[in-house]
Design an enzyme around this catalytic site. Structure first.
Site, short mmCIF file in Angstrom:
data_model
loop_
_atom_site.label_atom_id
_atom_site.label_comp_id
_atom_site.label_asym_id
_atom_site.label_seq_id
_atom_site.Cartn_x
_atom_site.Cartn_y
_atom_site.Cartn_z
N LYS A 111 -15.42 -2.91 -46.39
CA LYS A 111 -16.46 -3.92 -46.12
C LYS A 111 -17.39 -3.95 -47.32
O LYS A 111 -17.51 -2.97 -48.05
CB LYS A 111 -17.27 -3.54 -44.87
CG LYS A 111 -18.00 -4.72 -44.26
CD LYS A 111 -17.05 -5.51 -43.38
CE LYS A 111 -17.69 -6.75 -42.84
NZ LYS A 111 -16.83 -7.34 -41.77
N ASP A 161 -17.98 -12.90 -43.78
CA ASP A 161 -18.61 -12.27 -42.62
C ASP A 161 -19.96 -13.00 -42.49
O ASP A 161 -20.08 -14.14 -42.98
CB ASP A 161 -18.78 -10.76 -42.83
CG ASP A 161 -19.14 -10.00 -41.55
OD1 ASP A 161 -18.25 -9.74 -40.73
OD2 ASP A 161 -20.36 -9.69 -41.33
P1 NDP Z 1 -22.17 -16.47 -39.36
O1 NDP Z 1 -23.03 -16.16 -40.50
O2 NDP Z 1 -21.23 -17.63 -39.44
O3 NDP Z 1 -23.02 -16.66 -38.04
C1 NDP Z 1 -23.85 -15.67 -37.55
C2 NDP Z 1 -24.59 -16.29 -36.38
O4 NDP Z 1 -25.23 -15.26 -35.63
C3 NDP Z 1 -25.68 -17.27 -36.83
O5 NDP Z 1 -25.74 -18.32 -35.91
C4 NDP Z 1 -26.92 -16.40 -36.77
O6 NDP Z 1 -28.11 -17.13 -36.58
C5 NDP Z 1 -26.62 -15.61 -35.53
N1 NDP Z 1 -27.41 -14.38 -35.43
C6 NDP Z 1 -27.64 -13.44 -36.35
N2 NDP Z 1 -28.41 -12.48 -35.85
C7 NDP Z 1 -28.67 -12.84 -34.56
C8 NDP Z 1 -29.41 -12.29 -33.49
N3 NDP Z 1 -30.05 -11.12 -33.65
N4 NDP Z 1 -29.44 -12.94 -32.30
C9 NDP Z 1 -28.80 -14.11 -32.14
N5 NDP Z 1 -28.10 -14.70 -33.12
C10 NDP Z 1 -28.04 -14.08 -34.31
O7 NDP Z 1 -21.33 -15.12 -39.06
P2 NDP Z 1 -19.97 -14.93 -38.28
O8 NDP Z 1 -19.87 -15.86 -37.14
O9 NDP Z 1 -18.88 -14.89 -39.27
O10 NDP Z 1 -20.14 -13.43 -37.74
C11 NDP Z 1 -20.72 -13.14 -36.47
C12 NDP Z 1 -20.28 -11.74 -36.04
O11 NDP Z 1 -18.85 -11.69 -35.97
C13 NDP Z 1 -20.68 -10.61 -36.99
O12 NDP Z 1 -20.93 -9.46 -36.24
C14 NDP Z 1 -19.41 -10.40 -37.82
O13 NDP Z 1 -19.35 -9.12 -38.36
C15 NDP Z 1 -18.35 -10.61 -36.75
N6 NDP Z 1 -17.02 -10.95 -37.21
C16 NDP Z 1 -16.81 -12.02 -38.03
C17 NDP Z 1 -15.51 -12.34 -38.40
C18 NDP Z 1 -15.21 -13.54 -39.23
O14 NDP Z 1 -14.03 -13.84 -39.42
N7 NDP Z 1 -16.20 -14.30 -39.70
C19 NDP Z 1 -14.36 -11.52 -38.01
C20 NDP Z 1 -14.69 -10.46 -37.07
C21 NDP Z 1 -15.97 -10.20 -36.72
P3 NDP Z 1 -29.09 -17.52 -37.81
O15 NDP Z 1 -28.54 -18.81 -38.31
O16 NDP Z 1 -30.42 -17.61 -37.17
O17 NDP Z 1 -29.00 -16.41 -38.81
O1 2IT Z 2 -15.19 -8.14 -39.40
C1 2IT Z 2 -14.14 -8.71 -39.77
O2 2IT Z 2 -13.04 -8.37 -39.33
C2 2IT Z 2 -14.25 -9.81 -40.74
N1 2IT Z 2 -15.37 -10.15 -41.13
C3 2IT Z 2 -13.02 -10.46 -41.28
C4 2IT Z 2 -12.48 -9.69 -42.45
C5 2IT Z 2 -11.31 -10.32 -43.16
O3 2IT Z 2 -10.87 -9.67 -44.12
O4 2IT Z 2 -10.84 -11.40 -42.80
#
Ligand code: NDP
Ligand code: 2IT
Length: 449
Positions: A129, A169
């Site tokens: 990461k 992420d």
């Molecule tokens: P984004 O940046 O696309 O979106 C994050 C979202 O979460 C935003 O809407 C943000 O709001 C909101 N947020 C952040 N902190 C809080 C909080 N305390 N309460 C409520 N909402 C909050 O990120 P992702 O969707 O990519 O990632 C979201 C989660 O999923 C993370 O934990 C990430 O590690 C996990 N993840 C992501 C993957 C991926 O492929 N992208 C894969 C696996 C896991 P704001 O706009 O206000 O910041």
């Molecule tokens: O938390 C996760 O698994 C991710 N943010 C995706 C990582 C990736 O390499 O696609």
């Protein structure tokens, strides 16, 4: 869950001593160790060969300065990270997070979780990461571009298609991946799959944008199917409004559910008629605005300026898709009181340990992040495979593979939970199934690293 085994609690003590002031990392290690006792009793060679002691120490941590100039020509300095945690089963793989809260503890917890998640996908990818304490909010396009270029100028020397493959992420979406890839391409003079989540015009895979949310719903469908239930007709609450939340909404709705609440870091909205995804996407993706605007635009919906309060909204299925430790014990109690039957984690480590215990003790179907959100990285690995072949699969083919992978993760975690004496406990099952493969590889390689 508690660690009762003295050998494992000794390892946790050492981890806490060696990594002081890193609460998220300590929490992630404690959670995994609390489930490994049946494995170390069945497999004494793990202890003899120090497998767990080695597993909790990253193979390599890279910390670096990221200097860039803002639109007023003022010099800004951020801190960049890449934690290359474990490469026993494949090249380092894992996302990059740009958020002001990023520090060594957060990147290490995410990298540690990624080892087991990536192993569960059944694909040959190790755990890593990275990220920076850079806040994309309020920055201009040019500032984002210059930051990404400076970040990649340093990172490019540590990564590569067969070494370490970053992706997105929090705060790193298709725009940032484009700039990061552009700089990698320029500095290394290579057109390879060294980053995933790319745009389709330059090597990205179909379904990668949707993969984490879709995969989460495929996994949840399997969990629900185990008790003769489905998404059909269910009320769903999804925290966040980013990549994972948006595509979880899309798939859950397609499967017959009604999503009644979503959030961002400022607050949450409730729409009893079903949250309209096109409006959320316009606000959050196109305008990069706040979710509160939804309530200004959609009559009958309400906005509450307290993001943690979203778990008070009654639902059948809760999908935390925002960030770590966003769902605590009080919220867990409220969800159970309101009849929630299933919690599946789209975010990484969104439930606090006591919330997780509460769900398990109260018979809530609980899908831990390492299993439930593995669809994103799994599809990243499919992107790597396509890049190696210089070939592109159709949307339907990648989607079918993603679904297969999620079904297999569910089957393997369920089987491991049963085999190790905790039937139905997917936390134990996912950790052990993910761990065993990495441990086998580490044992085969000897103790050279
Ligand atoms: P984004 O940046 O696309 O979106 C994050 C979202 O979460 C935003 O809407 C943000 O709001 C909101 N947020 C952040 N902190 C809080 C909080 N305390 N309460 C409520 N909402 C909050 O990120 P992702 O969707 O990519 O990632 C979201 C989660 O999923 C993370 O934990 C990430 O590690 C996990 N993840 C992501 C993957 C991926 O492929 N992208 C894969 C696996 C896991 P704001 O706009 O206000 O910041
Ligand atoms: O938390 C996760 O698994 C991710 N943010 C995706 C990582 C990736 O390499 O696609």
């Amino acid at each position: 869950m508690k660690i009762t085994d003295p050998y494992l609690s000794g390892i946790l003590e050492q981890v806490c001593e060696r990594n002081p002031c890193q609460p998220e990392f300590q929490q992630a290690v404690a959670e995994v160790l609390s489930t490994l006792s049946p494995v170390i009793h069945r497999r004494p060679e793990l202890r003899e060969m120090g497998v767990i002691e080695r597993l909790v120490e990253p193979e390599r941590i890279i910390t670096f300065r990221v200097s860039w100039t803002d639109d007023k020509n003022k010099v800004q300095v951020n801190r960049g990270f890449r934690v290359q945690f474990n490469s026993a089963i494949g090249p380092y793989k894992g996302g990059l997070r740009f958020h002001p809260s990023v520090n060594a503890s957060i990147i290490k917890f995410l990298g540690f979780e990624q080892i087991f998640k990536n192993s569960l996908t059944g694909l040959p990818i190790g755990g890593a990461k990275g990220g920076a304490d850079f806040d994309p909010k309020g920055k201009s396009e040019w500032e984002i571009m210059r930051f990404c270029q400076s970040f990649m100028t340093e990172l490019s020397r540590h990564i590569g298609a067969d070494t370490d493959i970053p992706a997105g992420d929090i705060g790193v979406g298709s725009r940032e991946v484009g700039y990061l890839y552009g700089q990698y391409h320029r500095v290394r003079n290579e057109v390879t799959g060294a980053i995933t989540g790319k745009g389709q015009s330059y090597g990205g895979s179909h379904v990668r944008p949707e993969a984490t949310g879709y995969g989460l719903c495929y996994f949840t469908e399997e969990m629900l199917g185990g008790i003769g239930e489905s998404f059909d007709g269910k009320r769903v609450v999804i925290s966040g409004a980013g990549n994972v939340a948006v595509f979880s909404h899309e798939k859950a709705t397609e499967l017959g559910a009604k999503v009644v609440a979503m959030s961002d870091s400022s607050g949450y909205i409730v729409d009893e008629d079903g949250v309209q995804l096109d409006i959320v996407r316009e606000i959050k993706e196109k305008k990069r605005g706040r979710i509160s605007e939804y309530a200004e635009r959609v009559r009958g919906s309400v906005y509450v300026p307290d993001s943690a309060g979203i778990w008070n909204v009654p639902c059948d299925i809760a999908l935390p898709c925002a960030t770590q430790n966003e769902l605590g014990l009080l919220s867990a109690k409220e969800l159970v009181k309101n009849g929630c039957m299933c919690v599946a984690e789209g975010a990484n480590m969104p439930c606090t340990p006591d919330a997780m215990d509460y769900f398990l003790e109260n018979g809530v179907l609980y899908g831990p992040a390492k299993a439930a959100n593995a669809g994103g990285v799994a599809t990243s690995a499919l992107e790597m495979a396509q890049n190696s072949m210089r070939y592109t699969w159709k949307f339907s083919k990648v989607d079918a593979r993603l679904r297969d992978i999620m079904v297999n993760i569910y089957k393997n975690a369920t089987a491991a939970a049963e085999e190790y004496g905790t039937p139905g406990n997917l936390v134990v099952g996912a950790n052990i199934a993910g761990f065993n493969k990495v441990a086998d590889a580490m044992l085969s390689h000897g103790i050279s690293y």
